[in-house]
Design a protein around this motif. Sequence first.
Motif, PDB file in Angstrom:
ATOM      1  N   SER A 158       0.821  -1.217   0.000  1.00  0.00           N
ATOM      2  CA  SER A 158       0.000   0.000   0.000  1.00  0.00           C
ATOM      3  C   SER A 158       0.852   1.264   0.000  1.00  0.00           C
ATOM      4  O   SER A 158       0.470   2.275  -0.597  1.00  0.00           O
ATOM      5  CB  SER A 158      -0.929   0.014   1.218  1.00  0.00           C
ATOM      6  OG  SER A 158      -1.839  -1.062   1.165  1.00  0.00           O
ATOM      7  N   ALA A 159       2.005   1.212   0.679  1.00  0.00           N
ATOM      8  CA  ALA A 159       2.866   2.394   0.748  1.00  0.00           C
ATOM      9  C   ALA A 159       3.319   2.822  -0.647  1.00  0.00           C
ATOM     10  O   ALA A 159       3.205   3.995  -1.034  1.00  0.00           O
ATOM     11  CB  ALA A 159       4.080   2.109   1.628  1.00  0.00           C
ATOM     12  N   TYR A 160       3.811   1.861  -1.446  1.00  0.00           N
ATOM     13  CA  TYR A 160       4.271   2.183  -2.799  1.00  0.00           C
ATOM     14  C   TYR A 160       3.096   2.583  -3.695  1.00  0.00           C
ATOM     15  O   TYR A 160       3.196   3.543  -4.476  1.00  0.00           O
ATOM     16  CB  TYR A 160       5.001   0.983  -3.412  1.00  0.00           C
ATOM     17  CG  TYR A 160       6.257   0.611  -2.679  1.00  0.00           C
ATOM     18  CD1 TYR A 160       7.433   1.320  -2.875  1.00  0.00           C
ATOM     19  CD2 TYR A 160       6.269  -0.450  -1.770  1.00  0.00           C
ATOM     20  CE1 TYR A 160       8.593   0.982  -2.193  1.00  0.00           C
ATOM     21  CE2 TYR A 160       7.426  -0.795  -1.087  1.00  0.00           C
ATOM     22  CZ  TYR A 160       8.582  -0.075  -1.299  1.00  0.00           C
ATOM     23  OH  TYR A 160       9.729  -0.409  -0.622  1.00  0.00           O
ATOM     24  N   TYR A 161       2.023   1.855  -3.566  1.00  0.00           N
ATOM     25  CA  TYR A 161       0.850   2.099  -4.405  1.00  0.00           C
ATOM     26  C   TYR A 161       0.307   3.511  -4.212  1.00  0.00           C
ATOM     27  O   TYR A 161       0.107   4.254  -5.179  1.00  0.00           O
ATOM     28  CB  TYR A 161      -0.232   1.063  -4.089  1.00  0.00           C
ATOM     29  CG  TYR A 161      -1.456   1.141  -4.967  1.00  0.00           C
ATOM     30  CD1 TYR A 161      -1.525   0.428  -6.155  1.00  0.00           C
ATOM     31  CD2 TYR A 161      -2.550   1.927  -4.609  1.00  0.00           C
ATOM     32  CE1 TYR A 161      -2.653   0.489  -6.965  1.00  0.00           C
ATOM     33  CE2 TYR A 161      -3.674   2.002  -5.407  1.00  0.00           C
ATOM     34  CZ  TYR A 161      -3.726   1.283  -6.584  1.00  0.00           C
ATOM     35  OH  TYR A 161      -4.834   1.358  -7.379  1.00  0.00           O
ATOM     36  N   TYR A 162       0.094   3.890  -2.953  1.00  0.00           N
ATOM     37  CA  TYR A 162      -0.544   5.183  -2.695  1.00  0.00           C
ATOM     38  C   TYR A 162       0.441   6.351  -2.769  1.00  0.00           C
ATOM     39  O   TYR A 162       0.047   7.463  -3.152  1.00  0.00           O
ATOM     40  CB  TYR A 162      -1.253   5.160  -1.339  1.00  0.00           C
ATOM     41  CG  TYR A 162      -2.492   4.305  -1.354  1.00  0.00           C
ATOM     42  CD1 TYR A 162      -3.613   4.692  -2.084  1.00  0.00           C
ATOM     43  CD2 TYR A 162      -2.528   3.078  -0.697  1.00  0.00           C
ATOM     44  CE1 TYR A 162      -4.750   3.902  -2.132  1.00  0.00           C
ATOM     45  CE2 TYR A 162      -3.669   2.281  -0.741  1.00  0.00           C
ATOM     46  CZ  TYR A 162      -4.775   2.692  -1.456  1.00  0.00           C
ATOM     47  OH  TYR A 162      -5.895   1.911  -1.520  1.00  0.00           O
ATOM     48  N   LEU A 163       1.700   6.137  -2.419  1.00  0.00           N
ATOM     49  CA  LEU A 163       2.683   7.209  -2.580  1.00  0.00           C
ATOM     50  C   LEU A 163       2.790   7.639  -4.033  1.00  0.00           C
ATOM     51  O   LEU A 163       2.822   8.835  -4.347  1.00  0.00           O
ATOM     52  CB  LEU A 163       4.053   6.760  -2.071  1.00  0.00           C
ATOM     53  CG  LEU A 163       4.292   6.784  -0.563  1.00  0.00           C
ATOM     54  CD1 LEU A 163       5.642   6.161  -0.225  1.00  0.00           C
ATOM     55  CD2 LEU A 163       4.220   8.210  -0.017  1.00  0.00           C
TER      56      LEU A 163
END
Length: 222
Positions: free
Chosen positions: A67-72
Amino acid sequence: NFYWLEANTTGFNSAPNLTRWYNYDFCAWANNNLHNCSSKAPAKPFSPRDNFGASPLMPSSFLNHRSAYYYLSRVGWAMLLIAVLFESFGLFTHLWSLFSKGKLGRIGSITNTVFHWCALFFITLAACLLTGCHAKAKKAFHSENRHAKMGIKNFAFLWTTVFLLLLTSIWSIVSTVLRKRELRKSTTYYQTGTVAAVNDRDIHDDELGYANTTDATTTGKT
């Protein structure tokens, strides 16, 4: 050559040996050419797990912190669009302030300043999010002894834009202050000139009245 990240993705299911992520897609990079690019889409997320599917050979950071990579990456892209929107408004209000005088010109300058600073905020936020996302990804690849590098040209272009917009925003404040002083000077000059004209007229009327009185007195004596 304007890409966000280049990395060794060998073994990620159907992923190529070397992948480059761009603004709207990601592609295989081989023999100095692009191959087998994904479908294009706005705000294409950077997330190897979403891009290629989960794989045991994938660095654990991409699996555990998907989620961190996706939403960043997606939020960073959205912030870029918002920055462009505010800067477009700033361009129109700048033209408005250039071709307007008096209070209308001052209102245009103030509005232009607000739009510039809003654009600066969002593009700086976008630059931080996108840089953080891909720097974190680069570190994850390196932790598994895989090649990875960030696109120097893309990030140089992004941060140069931030710097230039900062200068523009500062200048917009200076321009607004100068316009305010100019408006105040012109108002003061107008008021001073009006008062002086009224005083001259009163003095002229007094002199004319005195002259008429003197003539009437002289005529009566005669």
